[in-house]
Design a protein around this motif. Structure first.
Motif, PDB file in Angstrom:
ATOM      1  N   SER A  26       8.256  29.380  44.723  1.00  0.00           N
ATOM      2  CA  SER A  26       6.875  29.840  44.891  1.00  0.00           C
ATOM      3  C   SER A  26       6.726  31.229  44.296  1.00  0.00           C
ATOM      4  O   SER A  26       7.627  32.071  44.402  1.00  0.00           O
ATOM      5  CB  SER A  26       6.495  29.872  46.374  1.00  0.00           C
ATOM      6  OG  SER A  26       6.422  28.564  46.895  1.00  0.00           O
ATOM      7  N   GLY A  59       1.020  28.617  51.265  1.00  0.00           N
ATOM      8  CA  GLY A  59       0.626  28.004  50.004  1.00  0.00           C
ATOM      9  C   GLY A  59       1.294  26.660  49.855  1.00  0.00           C
ATOM     10  O   GLY A  59       2.228  26.313  50.592  1.00  0.00           O
ATOM     11  N   TYR A 102      -0.064  34.091  47.416  1.00  0.00           N
ATOM     12  CA  TYR A 102       0.516  32.919  46.754  1.00  0.00           C
ATOM     13  C   TYR A 102      -0.274  32.593  45.493  1.00  0.00           C
ATOM     14  O   TYR A 102      -1.498  32.477  45.525  1.00  0.00           O
ATOM     15  CB  TYR A 102       0.488  31.734  47.708  1.00  0.00           C
ATOM     16  CG  TYR A 102       0.981  30.438  47.122  1.00  0.00           C
ATOM     17  CD1 TYR A 102       2.338  30.172  47.009  1.00  0.00           C
ATOM     18  CD2 TYR A 102       0.087  29.458  46.672  1.00  0.00           C
ATOM     19  CE1 TYR A 102       2.800  28.979  46.475  1.00  0.00           C
ATOM     20  CE2 TYR A 102       0.536  28.264  46.142  1.00  0.00           C
ATOM     21  CZ  TYR A 102       1.890  28.032  46.044  1.00  0.00           C
ATOM     22  OH  TYR A 102       2.342  26.846  45.513  1.00  0.00           O
TER      23      TYR A 102
END
Length: 230
Positions: free
Chosen positions: A140, A112, A151
């Motif tokens: 994240s 991601g 993600y």
């Protein structure tokens, strides 16, 4: 970059591997063991995982490569055991590799925009994981969907403090039961409180320069050790 070994001891309940082939898959001890992240050389793809069986005393090296027929990637930074699977932060490969703990087989990978140089991985709530970044003040967000973690976005807390780009390395988030966690960034003089329900930074608390480690006591008070400016 200095090589680091990150040791993760954990308990495994009734994890066994069964194979009718002459060369069976490796088995993880059903009681306890230790994974060792061998970071490998900078700018190379020779990172590896070793496994120490605490009951038998046997060490197995390159367990991921042996199980999957290929190396795990570049700069194996750390590993966390969450929901009975292993999450490996591959710093140089910009991904999180998820492995089966009993066979060492890769289950899937997570990538991601915010997973650039993943450092440390922590479960912060039911179906939610935070991944810190080695170089940048980013977290994240991974959430559980359809049988795997995916993600979902990133939390950028750089706006809360002017950071010194000459220093770096995030620290493992500390999770509180009251639906929030605290992260630190060595390049600042603050610790940052994140609401894990909204994934928003809700406070920045000033401490001394370069907070290096922290712990929560039995009264849920946070103690922070700072290295000082250098």
């Amino acid at each position: 970059m200095m090589k680091k070994l990150f040791l993760f001891a954990f308990s495994l309940l009734a994890l066994v591997s069964c194979n009718d082939n002459d060369d069976p898959a490796p088995k993880v001890n059903a009681y306890s063991g230790v994974f060792v992240c061998n970071q490998g050389a900078f700018m190379a793809t020779n990172a590896s995982l070793s496994y120490y069986d605490g009951k038998s005393g046997v060490v197995q090296n390159s367990v991921f490569e042996n199980a999957n027929g290929a190396g795990i990637g570049s700069l194996c930074q750390s590993m966390s055991v969450i929901d009975n699977v292993g999450f490996v932060a591959m710093n140089g490969s910009s991904r999180v590799t998820v492995i089966d703990l009993s066979t060492f087989k890769e289950l899937y990978t997570i990538t991601g925009e915010g997973i650039q140089r993943p450092a440390l991985i922590e479960k912060v709530g039911e179906g939610k994981i935070y991944v810190t970044d080695y170089d940048k003040p980013l977290v994240s967000v991974l959430e559980y969907e359809n049988g795997r973690y995916v993600y979902k976005g990133m939390i950028d807390y750089s706006g809360f403090q002017e950071l010194n780009p000459g220093l770096r390395e995030s620290q493992r988030p500390i999770v509180y039961p009251e639906n929030f966690c605290v992260v630190k960034w060595e390049s600042s003089d603050k610790v940052y409180k994140i609401d894990t329900g909204t994934d928003k930074v809700v406070a920045a608390v000033q401490v001394l320069d370069c907070p290096e480690s922290s712990v929560v006591d039995k009264n849920n008070k946070l103690w922070v050790i700072s290295q000082g400016d250098y």
